[in-house]
Motif scaffolding. Structure first.
Motif, mmCIF file in Angstrom:
data_model
loop_
_atom_site.group_PDB
_atom_site.id
_atom_site.type_symbol
_atom_site.label_atom_id
_atom_site.label_comp_id
_atom_site.label_asym_id
_atom_site.label_seq_id
_atom_site.Cartn_x
_atom_site.Cartn_y
_atom_site.Cartn_z
ATOM 1 N N LEU A 204 10.060 10.259 -2.434
ATOM 2 C CA LEU A 204 9.236 9.527 -2.602
ATOM 3 C C LEU A 204 8.902 9.480 -4.194
ATOM 4 O O LEU A 204 8.798 8.616 -4.742
ATOM 5 C CB LEU A 204 7.772 9.713 -1.924
ATOM 6 N N THR A 205 8.800 10.888 -4.606
ATOM 7 C CA THR A 205 8.787 10.912 -6.051
ATOM 8 C C THR A 205 10.005 10.538 -6.836
ATOM 9 O O THR A 205 10.091 10.429 -8.133
ATOM 10 C CB THR A 205 8.311 12.367 -6.390
ATOM 11 N N ALA B 233 3.894 5.759 -5.712
ATOM 12 C CA ALA B 233 3.828 5.612 -7.092
ATOM 13 C C ALA B 233 2.691 6.873 -7.560
ATOM 14 O O ALA B 233 2.754 7.737 -8.327
ATOM 15 C CB ALA B 233 3.308 4.506 -7.682
ATOM 16 N N ASP B 234 1.460 6.779 -6.558
ATOM 17 C CA ASP B 234 0.628 7.821 -6.872
ATOM 18 C C ASP B 234 1.045 9.351 -6.751
ATOM 19 O O ASP B 234 0.632 10.134 -7.430
ATOM 20 C CB ASP B 234 -0.621 7.662 -6.000
ATOM 21 N N THR C 141 4.010 10.212 -7.192
ATOM 22 C CA THR C 141 5.055 10.582 -8.160
ATOM 23 C C THR C 141 4.239 10.907 -9.435
ATOM 24 O O THR C 141 4.727 12.009 -10.108
ATOM 25 C CB THR C 141 5.905 9.089 -8.761
ATOM 26 N N VAL C 142 3.153 10.373 -9.928
ATOM 27 C CA VAL C 142 2.249 10.907 -11.043
ATOM 28 C C VAL C 142 1.598 12.279 -10.607
ATOM 29 O O VAL C 142 1.831 13.057 -11.504
ATOM 30 C CB VAL C 142 1.075 9.824 -11.213
ATOM 31 N N HIS C 143 1.350 12.349 -9.374
ATOM 32 C CA HIS C 143 0.871 13.821 -9.066
ATOM 33 C C HIS C 143 1.791 14.724 -9.224
ATOM 34 O O HIS C 143 1.473 15.991 -9.772
ATOM 35 C CB HIS C 143 0.314 13.803 -7.579
ATOM 36 N N MET C 144 3.147 14.802 -8.624
ATOM 37 C CA MET C 144 3.819 15.700 -8.910
ATOM 38 C C MET C 144 4.464 15.895 -10.551
ATOM 39 O O MET C 144 4.746 17.098 -10.925
ATOM 40 C CB MET C 144 5.148 15.320 -8.148
ATOM 41 N N GLU C 145 4.597 14.768 -11.379
ATOM 42 C CA GLU C 145 4.825 14.907 -12.810
ATOM 43 C C GLU C 145 4.059 15.932 -13.363
ATOM 44 O O GLU C 145 4.134 16.592 -14.275
ATOM 45 C CB GLU C 145 5.174 13.533 -13.306
ATOM 46 N N LEU C 146 2.470 15.742 -13.053
ATOM 47 C CA LEU C 146 1.431 16.276 -13.502
ATOM 48 C C LEU C 146 1.582 17.629 -13.188
ATOM 49 O O LEU C 146 1.384 18.524 -13.836
ATOM 50 C CB LEU C 146 0.275 15.700 -13.189
ATOM 51 N N ALA D 180 0.978 -1.152 0.047
ATOM 52 C CA ALA D 180 0.152 0.041 -0.073
ATOM 53 C C ALA D 180 0.970 1.322 0.089
ATOM 54 O O ALA D 180 0.614 2.412 -0.747
ATOM 55 C CB ALA D 180 -0.953 0.016 1.090
ATOM 56 N N ALA D 181 1.886 1.272 0.601
ATOM 57 C CA ALA D 181 2.892 2.362 0.813
ATOM 58 C C ALA D 181 3.454 2.503 -0.523
ATOM 59 O O ALA D 181 3.820 3.596 -1.159
ATOM 60 C CB ALA D 181 3.985 2.317 1.609
#
Length: 476
Positions: free
Chosen positions: A421-422, A368-369, A371-376, A362-363
């Protein structure tokens, strides 16, 4: 030509030494002797070194001197006095790892970042201090004692690359290797008033097994951005031995980026004061706000906005504690050994060992979530600017400011670990001092593999607004 005095050499950067080696105005042997002299004079006050290998360093410097004399240096950092964090294995030096569990005999192995520094001709002076297995953002423990802040020796150096940051601040060598799993380059760099970069994960090969996986970045701590670029030129690039991550096939000339980059002009920067959830000391907030205004005056387009994610501390701690539990379990420490270990480390290992596979997965998903949020987020901005730390260096020898208690040391470092994390690049550059004369750090974060952007920004800021450096430890 004018001779360069020993004192002058002690204040030189790696770039300046390289120029002097090329002209013959100074030699790697002289630079190494000067660095060793500074270690002998300053280290008793700050405890930044685990081991110093003076004889081996001078032998390496002599070989470098001969290469420069022939006009055949291996790189611009050939002969540059360099240190390695004690969590990193170095041939010929005991791999102590800040712990009673560490090695006491000279290591017979080293990893690729050290090999690449040697291949570039760097002169290795020794290893710098870390907390036990790098478990916290401070540098003190039963096996190592306290590594102290050169600006005020009653204050903490930060960690876990605390020895490297102190060595950089006092120019006990000019290039300093560190590692950063949750802020361990940027925390001590901010506390000690030096530059540090956690490169995008992958630029520097991860060839050492680690349960931290993509959290564990390696990078330099230096007085100047240009010196960090020289370090990166020697250490970045693809390797068949990389266990985790990937590296683009085209690697920039980082020094050229720093020297010729566009800097702040025209850059669209997001400015976050708190990430939406952190508390910041008013003096730090004022110092960062002043720096952001300077960036605007330099031509940056500033928009005040938070990235829009909730505090990811529990995600970080699940991955962090599980990794530390695995690392320590491999040593199977006896009760007698545990009695000589940091109680805080043993506590988090016990918690990490209690997590289920589902907790861990879960962590990983949450990481991963994010990472995607920050790339966006970075589709709209060139970089994010924010404080490196919400406070300046607090008293040495305690895990929490004021000797208090909390969930974890990451309570007081909310601005560093999200970008482990990202996996994205993050730098810290000095941007002033508080009323006690303690440094404040300004952090730039960019999208993955856009390290050139954050390096260019940091270099432009440092060139326009250089901060005071320290010449000797200030007793406190």
């Amino acid at each position: 030509m004018n001779a360069v005095t020993k004192t002058d050499l002690g204040e030189m950067t790696a770039a300046e030494l390289s120029d002097l080696f090329a002209t013959g105005e100074a030699s790697p042997v002289e630079a190494t002797r000067t660095a060793l002299d500074r270690i002998e004079r300053f280290n008793p006050s700050v405890n930044a070194f685990a081991y110093v290998v003076a004889e081996a360093a001078l032998a390496d410097a002599k070989a470098s001197e001969e290469r420069w004399r022939k006009g055949e240096p291996l790189s611009p950092i050939d002969g540059a006095p360099t240190t390695i964090k004690e969590l990193t294995a170095v041939k010929g030096i005991p791999w102590r790892r800040g712990s009673i569990l560490g090695g006491s005999e000279p290591s017979t192995r080293e990893i690729e970042i050290v090999e690449r520094l040697r291949a570039a001709g760097a002169t290795i002076l020794g290893t710098t201090t870390s907390p036990e297995f790098g478990w916290k953002g401070l540098t003190h423990g039963p096996a190592t004692g306290k590594t102290l802040n050169p600006w005020h020796t009653g204050r903490a150096s930060g960690g876990s690359s605390g020895g490297a940051a102190v060595a950089a601040a006092l120019n006990m060598g000019v290039l300093h290797e560190g590692s950063d799993g949750a802020g361990s380059i940027r925390i001590p760099a901010s506390f000690c008033g030096v530059f540090g970069i956690k490169p995008t994960f992958g630029w520097i090969p991860a060839d050492a097994p680690s349960a931290l996986f993509e959290l564990a970045h390696r990078g330099p701590l230096t007085r100047t951005v240009e010196d960090a670029a020289l370090f990166l030129n020697a250490t970045t690039g693809w390797s068949p031995r990389a266990l985790y991550g990937h590296c683009p096939s085209s690697v920039p000339d980082w020094r050229k980026v720093v020297r010729e980059g566009t800097g702040a002009k025209g850059m669209k920067l997001a400015f976050s004061r708190t990430l939406g959830y952190a508390r910041v000391d008013p003096q730090v907030a004022a110092g960062v706000e002043r720096a952001v205004q300077r960036l605007a005056d330099m031509g940056a387009i500033i928009e005040e906005v938070d990235p829009g994610f909730a505090c990811p501390q529990e995600t970080l701690l699940t991955l962090w504690y599980a990794a530390q539990a695995k690392a320590i379990a491999a040593f199977n420490p006896s009760d007698e050994q545990k009695a000589k270990m940091d109680p805080g480390l043993l506590k988090i290992c016990a918690e990490g060992a209690s997590y289920s596979a589902l907790d861990y997965l879960a962590a990983r998903q949450a990481r991963a979530d994010l990472t995607v949020h920050m790339e966006l987020f970075f589709q709209r901005y060139d970089a994010l600017v924010l404080p490196t730390m919400p406070l300046t260096a607090f008293e040495a020898g305690v895990d929490f400011p004021g000797g208090g208690e909390g969930r974890d040391w990451s309570d007081w470092s909310p601005f560093t670990y999200p970008f482990n994390l990202t996996g994205q690049p993050a730098t810290t550059v000095p941007c002033g001092f508080d009323e006690d004369g303690l440094p404040i750090g300004l952090q730039f974060v960019g999208p993955s593999f856009h390290d050139a952007t954050v390096l260019s920004l940091a270099a432009a800021y440092q060139a326009a607004h250089p901060e005071q450096v320290i010449c000797e430890p200030r007793e406190g």
